[in-house]
Design an enzyme around this catalytic site. Structure first.
Site, PDB file in Angstrom:
ATOM      1  CE  LYS A   1      -5.469  -8.489  -1.990  1.00 39.19           C
ATOM      2  NZ  LYS A   1      -5.595  -8.107  -0.656  1.00 39.19           N
TER       3      LYS A   1
ATOM      4  CE  LYS B   1      -4.512  -1.491   1.488  1.00 36.06           C
ATOM      5  NZ  LYS B   1      -5.647  -1.314   2.350  1.00 36.06           N
TER       6      LYS B   1
ATOM      7  CE  LYS C   1     -12.978  -3.690  -1.200  1.00 39.64           C
ATOM      8  NZ  LYS C   1     -14.096  -4.079  -0.402  1.00 39.64           N
TER       9      LYS C   1
HETATM   10  P1  TYM Z   1     -10.428  -6.515   3.497  1.00 38.66           P
HETATM   11  O1  TYM Z   1     -11.519  -5.528   3.718  1.00 38.66           O
HETATM   12  O2  TYM Z   1      -9.348  -6.184   2.545  1.00 38.66           O
HETATM   13  O3  TYM Z   1     -11.042  -7.898   3.069  1.00 38.66           O
HETATM   14  C1  TYM Z   1     -12.104  -8.517   3.802  1.00 38.66           C
HETATM   15  C2  TYM Z   1     -11.888 -10.030   3.795  1.00 38.66           C
HETATM   16  O4  TYM Z   1     -11.839 -10.502   2.449  1.00 38.66           O
HETATM   17  C3  TYM Z   1     -10.672 -11.298   2.271  1.00 38.66           C
HETATM   18  N1  TYM Z   1     -10.207 -11.142   0.884  1.00 38.66           N
HETATM   19  C4  TYM Z   1      -9.981 -12.150   0.048  1.00 38.66           C
HETATM   20  N2  TYM Z   1     -10.109 -13.481   0.197  1.00 38.66           N
HETATM   21  C5  TYM Z   1      -9.797 -14.257  -0.870  1.00 38.66           C
HETATM   22  N3  TYM Z   1      -9.383 -13.752  -2.065  1.00 38.66           N
HETATM   23  C6  TYM Z   1      -9.242 -12.429  -2.257  1.00 38.66           C
HETATM   24  N4  TYM Z   1      -8.852 -11.956  -3.450  1.00 38.66           N
HETATM   25  C7  TYM Z   1      -9.540 -11.562  -1.170  1.00 38.66           C
HETATM   26  N5  TYM Z   1      -9.527 -10.212  -1.018  1.00 38.66           N
HETATM   27  C8  TYM Z   1      -9.918  -9.974   0.252  1.00 38.66           C
HETATM   28  C9  TYM Z   1      -9.674 -10.770   3.273  1.00 38.66           C
HETATM   29  O5  TYM Z   1      -8.688 -11.730   3.586  1.00 38.66           O
HETATM   30  C10 TYM Z   1     -10.560 -10.434   4.447  1.00 38.66           C
HETATM   31  O6  TYM Z   1     -10.771 -11.571   5.266  1.00 38.66           O
HETATM   32  N6  TYM Z   1      -7.617  -5.826   7.588  1.00 38.66           N
HETATM   33  C11 TYM Z   1      -8.813  -6.472   7.054  1.00 38.66           C
HETATM   34  C12 TYM Z   1     -10.069  -6.051   7.759  1.00 38.66           C
HETATM   35  C13 TYM Z   1     -10.018  -6.189   9.247  1.00 38.66           C
HETATM   36  C14 TYM Z   1     -10.151  -7.392   9.961  1.00 38.66           C
HETATM   37  C15 TYM Z   1     -10.077  -7.014  11.324  1.00 38.66           C
HETATM   38  C16 TYM Z   1     -10.295  -8.733   9.583  1.00 38.66           C
HETATM   39  C17 TYM Z   1      -9.883  -5.174  10.122  1.00 38.66           C
HETATM   40  N7  TYM Z   1      -9.913  -5.666  11.362  1.00 38.66           N
HETATM   41  C18 TYM Z   1     -10.130  -7.959  12.331  1.00 38.66           C
HETATM   42  C19 TYM Z   1     -10.361  -9.676  10.620  1.00 38.66           C
HETATM   43  C20 TYM Z   1     -10.286  -9.291  11.952  1.00 38.66           C
HETATM   44  C21 TYM Z   1      -8.955  -6.104   5.603  1.00 38.66           C
HETATM   45  O7  TYM Z   1      -8.451  -5.112   5.135  1.00 38.66           O
HETATM   46  O8  TYM Z   1      -9.788  -6.941   4.907  1.00 38.66           O
END
Ligand code: TYM
Length: 335
Positions: A199, A117, A202
């Site tokens: 991966k 990022k 969005k």
């Molecule tokens: P975020 O918002 O980027 O994504 C949400 C969830 O989707 C999963 N994910 C994917 N899984 C498979 N293939 C992909 N291409 C893919 N893109 C995203 C992510 O692994 C995630 O589980 N930091 C986290 C949000 C967060 C969080 C937390 C998660 C904040 N606090 C506490 C768990 C516990 C994030 O940015 O996810």
């Protein structure tokens, strides 16, 4: 949700940076609904994480409400689980400060998401982007969650949360539960349709790389038709066939068919037929989510009722944690 049962506790979150992608759905959100009967589940739209990259305030507000509606449309039942918006519970940010004092600069600099990022947003490498994983640790540890259902890309952050918890426990005496990742066997890393080495995300500049779960059927089918594959013609899961492997995984998850069954189904057929079938299966699978979302987003009063009571429940649990943490670190009681 009862706060006193013996069930294990689950916490997970998702950022409201636009509609969920098929990656978010397959890797994470799809798995959250079925966990609600066996576990006490807490799910959050993590808007405080979203502002680590620049957001348009009006758009963020809109995206957050949409993400909340989408969460419910994906099967999260606010009567069974706690579903809330992160910024409505200030205890996360408060705990994050305490935990940051048990986090090393070096370990934060090793986070691959921070490296990615900061390369992408080179003009805005803010401190929040750097300390983001501490806030994520606070999200989880504030509830003493046992399990965290996530996609593979969040595993490193979860490991850091465990290290922070372990360090705090060492300094102040056993307190935090060390959370375990809960990563699906299939679909933990859904890849871009345009570059299957990357991966699905969005933030991809190419709109054809990413399926949004609110895309209509025609759009979904068109994006899959354009998916990058390889120069062979056999639908089978094999090293070096990243594009096909990705499509097979997606098809398998949405249809419940095994990889062998898929290979048999498309024996003698070309990639064109396969891609069309994947597109149609995904669109049909997501249809009920789109319908439910369209209904929910019109009912702002209901959404507000759900996220307000979700935040109240989340606040109650985490205030108890925070009081204990304050005592442990040596702060004088406020009352
Ligand atoms: P975020 O918002 O980027 O994504 C949400 C969830 O989707 C999963 N994910 C994917 N899984 C498979 N293939 C992909 N291409 C893919 N893109 C995203 C992510 O692994 C995630 O589980 N930091 C986290 C949000 C967060 C969080 C937390 C998660 C904040 N606090 C506490 C768990 C516990 C994030 O940015 O996810």
């Amino acid at each position: 949700m009862s706060e006193t049962t013996e069930k294990k506790l689950i916490f997970s979150g998702i950022q409201p940076t636009g509609t969920f992608t098929l990656g978010n759905y397959i890797g994470a959100v799809r798995n959250w609904g079925p966990l609600q009967d066996e576990y006490n589940c807490i799910y959050s739209i993590v808007d405080m994480h979203a502002i680590t990259v620049r957001q348009d305030p009006a758009k963020l507000r809109q995206n957050t409400l949409q993400a909340y509606a989408l969460l419910l449309a994906c099967g999260i039942d606010p009567k069974k689980s706690i579903a809330f918006i992160q910024s409505h519970n200030p205890n996360h940010a408060e705990l994050s400060w305490i935990l940051s004092c048990s986090t090393q600069f070096g370990e934060l600099s090793r986070m691959t998401q921070f490296k990615d990022k900061s390369a992408k947003h080179a003009d805005d490498i803010n401190a929040g982007l750097f300390t983001y994983p501490v806030l994520m640790a606070a999200d989880i540890l504030a509830y003493n969650a046992d399990l965290v259902p996530i996609g593979a890309d969040q595993k490193q952050h979860l490991e850091l949360a465990r290290n922070i918890a372990g360090r705090f426990n060492q300094k102040y005496g056993d307190f935090f539960t060390l959370p375990e990742p809960f990563i699906p066997k299939a679909g933990a890393r859904v890849m871009s349709l345009q570059d299957p080495q990357k991966k699905m995300s969005k933030s991809d500049e190419n709109p054809n790389a990413c399926i949004l779960i609110l895309d209509d059927k025609d759009t979904i089918v068109r994006k899959f038709k354009r998916a990058v594959t390889d120069s062979e013609s056999e639908v089978c899961y094999r090293e070096g066939k990243d594009g096909i492997n990705n499509l097979m995984t997606i098809y398998s998850v949405v249809t419940g068919k095994s990889l062998d069954e898929i290979t048999a189904e498309f024996a003698g057929k070309g990639y064109g037929d396969f891609k069309l079938a994947v597109g149609e299966a995904v669109a049909d699978h997501l249809e009920p989510v789109r319908t439910e979302y369209a209904r929910l987003i019109e009912d702002k009063a209901y959404l507000k009722e759900c996220y307000t009571s979700g935040a109240e429940a989340a606040f109650r649990i985490t205030r108890k944690t925070l009081s204990k943490v304050y005592r442990k670190v040596g702060f004088v009681d406020a009352r």
